[in-house]
Design a protein around this motif. Structure first.
Motif, PDB file in Angstrom:
ATOM      1  N   VAL A   1      -2.176  -7.614 -13.253  1.00 27.75           N
ATOM      2  CA  VAL A   1      -2.629  -5.969 -12.859  1.00 27.75           C
ATOM      3  C   VAL A   1      -1.608  -5.224 -12.497  1.00 27.75           C
ATOM      4  O   VAL A   1      -0.659  -4.596 -13.032  1.00 27.75           O
ATOM      5  CB  VAL A   1      -3.438  -6.588 -11.434  1.00 27.75           C
ATOM      6  N   SER A   2      -0.214  -6.420 -11.898  1.00 25.10           N
ATOM      7  CA  SER A   2       0.828  -5.876 -11.324  1.00 25.10           C
ATOM      8  C   SER A   2       1.760  -5.731 -12.849  1.00 25.10           C
ATOM      9  O   SER A   2       2.386  -4.048 -12.836  1.00 25.10           O
ATOM     10  CB  SER A   2       2.038  -7.327 -11.126  1.00 25.10           C
ATOM     11  N   LEU A   3       1.631  -6.338 -13.846  1.00 27.02           N
ATOM     12  CA  LEU A   3       2.535  -5.601 -15.449  1.00 27.02           C
ATOM     13  C   LEU A   3       1.732  -4.234 -15.817  1.00 27.02           C
ATOM     14  O   LEU A   3       2.014  -3.691 -15.934  1.00 27.02           O
ATOM     15  CB  LEU A   3       2.090  -6.788 -16.276  1.00 27.02           C
TER      16      LEU A   3
ATOM     17  N   ALA B   1      11.103  -6.436 -10.868  1.00 29.70           N
ATOM     18  CA  ALA B   1       9.831  -6.723 -12.058  1.00 29.70           C
ATOM     19  C   ALA B   1       8.552  -6.772 -11.247  1.00 29.70           C
ATOM     20  O   ALA B   1       7.473  -6.728 -11.489  1.00 29.70           O
ATOM     21  CB  ALA B   1       9.819  -8.192 -12.771  1.00 29.70           C
ATOM     22  N   ASN B   2       8.846  -7.120  -9.679  1.00 29.38           N
ATOM     23  CA  ASN B   2       7.447  -7.364  -8.342  1.00 29.38           C
ATOM     24  C   ASN B   2       7.397  -6.442  -8.194  1.00 29.38           C
ATOM     25  O   ASN B   2       6.734  -5.928  -7.250  1.00 29.38           O
ATOM     26  CB  ASN B   2       7.661  -8.865  -8.399  1.00 29.38           C
ATOM     27  N   GLU B   3       7.507  -5.123  -8.421  1.00 34.52           N
ATOM     28  CA  GLU B   3       7.763  -3.834  -7.429  1.00 34.52           C
ATOM     29  C   GLU B   3       6.260  -3.952  -7.124  1.00 34.52           C
ATOM     30  O   GLU B   3       6.014  -2.760  -6.132  1.00 34.52           O
ATOM     31  CB  GLU B   3       7.889  -2.883  -8.333  1.00 34.52           C
TER      32      GLU B   3
ATOM     33  N   ALA C   1      -0.997  -4.489  -6.237  1.00 31.60           N
ATOM     34  CA  ALA C   1      -1.429  -5.776  -7.531  1.00 31.60           C
ATOM     35  C   ALA C   1      -2.752  -6.245  -6.562  1.00 31.60           C
ATOM     36  O   ALA C   1      -3.717  -6.709  -6.895  1.00 31.60           O
ATOM     37  CB  ALA C   1      -0.971  -6.052  -8.589  1.00 31.60           C
ATOM     38  N   ARG C   2      -2.138  -7.339  -5.727  1.00 34.16           N
ATOM     39  CA  ARG C   2      -3.209  -8.032  -5.043  1.00 34.16           C
ATOM     40  C   ARG C   2      -3.855  -6.872  -4.619  1.00 34.16           C
ATOM     41  O   ARG C   2      -5.231  -7.858  -4.997  1.00 34.16           O
ATOM     42  CB  ARG C   2      -2.121  -8.607  -4.022  1.00 34.16           C
ATOM     43  N   ASP C   3      -4.311  -5.906  -3.911  1.00 31.12           N
ATOM     44  CA  ASP C   3      -4.776  -5.949  -3.643  1.00 31.12           C
ATOM     45  C   ASP C   3      -6.462  -5.295  -4.698  1.00 31.12           C
ATOM     46  O   ASP C   3      -7.133  -5.205  -4.166  1.00 31.12           O
ATOM     47  CB  ASP C   3      -4.980  -4.805  -2.530  1.00 31.12           C
ATOM     48  N   ILE C   4      -6.025  -4.881  -5.529  1.00 30.69           N
ATOM     49  CA  ILE C   4      -6.374  -4.809  -6.967  1.00 30.69           C
ATOM     50  C   ILE C   4      -7.139  -5.210  -7.622  1.00 30.69           C
ATOM     51  O   ILE C   4      -8.585  -5.775  -7.358  1.00 30.69           O
ATOM     52  CB  ILE C   4      -5.708  -3.113  -7.225  1.00 30.69           C
TER      53      ILE C   4
ATOM     54  N   ASP D   1      -6.550 -16.654  -9.471  1.00 27.41           N
ATOM     55  CA  ASP D   1      -6.128 -15.267  -8.441  1.00 27.41           C
ATOM     56  C   ASP D   1      -5.332 -14.898  -8.607  1.00 27.41           C
ATOM     57  O   ASP D   1      -4.499 -13.802  -8.551  1.00 27.41           O
ATOM     58  CB  ASP D   1      -6.961 -15.859  -7.712  1.00 27.41           C
ATOM     59  N   ASP D   2      -3.617 -15.878  -8.818  1.00 30.08           N
ATOM     60  CA  ASP D   2      -2.341 -15.279  -8.860  1.00 30.08           C
ATOM     61  C   ASP D   2      -2.664 -14.576 -10.395  1.00 30.08           C
ATOM     62  O   ASP D   2      -1.600 -13.805 -10.597  1.00 30.08           O
ATOM     63  CB  ASP D   2      -1.648 -16.632  -8.997  1.00 30.08           C
TER      64      ASP D   2
END
Length: 96
Positions: free
Chosen positions: A17-19, A39-41, A46-49, A10-11
């Protein structure tokens, strides 16, 4: 289940997705670049998507726009245009 590198699947999907969101960089924040945002902006969005990717049989640009609107008060399509959102959507679907 935890992978050998210590991340859960999951992570990992959220990271991917974040990338993709960082690559799109709709606000020109340059995540991870020198002088740019962390980098984690886009990790929270991304977690929601990623949650939608895991839970829905298919994902649409409207789904992405709803997440974006919840976070930023505007649709991602309005910000970057339908073509760029469609390209993002295709890349995200391939992550499944």
């Amino acid at each position: 289940m935890v992978a050998m590198n210590g991340t859960r699947p999951d992570d990992r999907l959220s990271e991917l997705v974040s990338l993709e969101l960082a690559s799109l960089d709709p606000y020109g924040l340059r995540p991870g670049a020198e002088g740019g945002a962390p980098a984690n902006e886009y990790d929270l969005e991304a977690r929601d998507i990623a949650t939608l990717l895991r839970s829905k049989p298919s994902l649409s640009s409207d789904d992405i726009d709803r997440v974006w609107y919840d976070w930023f008060g505007e649709s991602l399509t309005a910000k970057v245009g339908r073509e760029r959102v469609t390209d993002l959507l295709l890349r995200l679907i391939r992550l499944k």
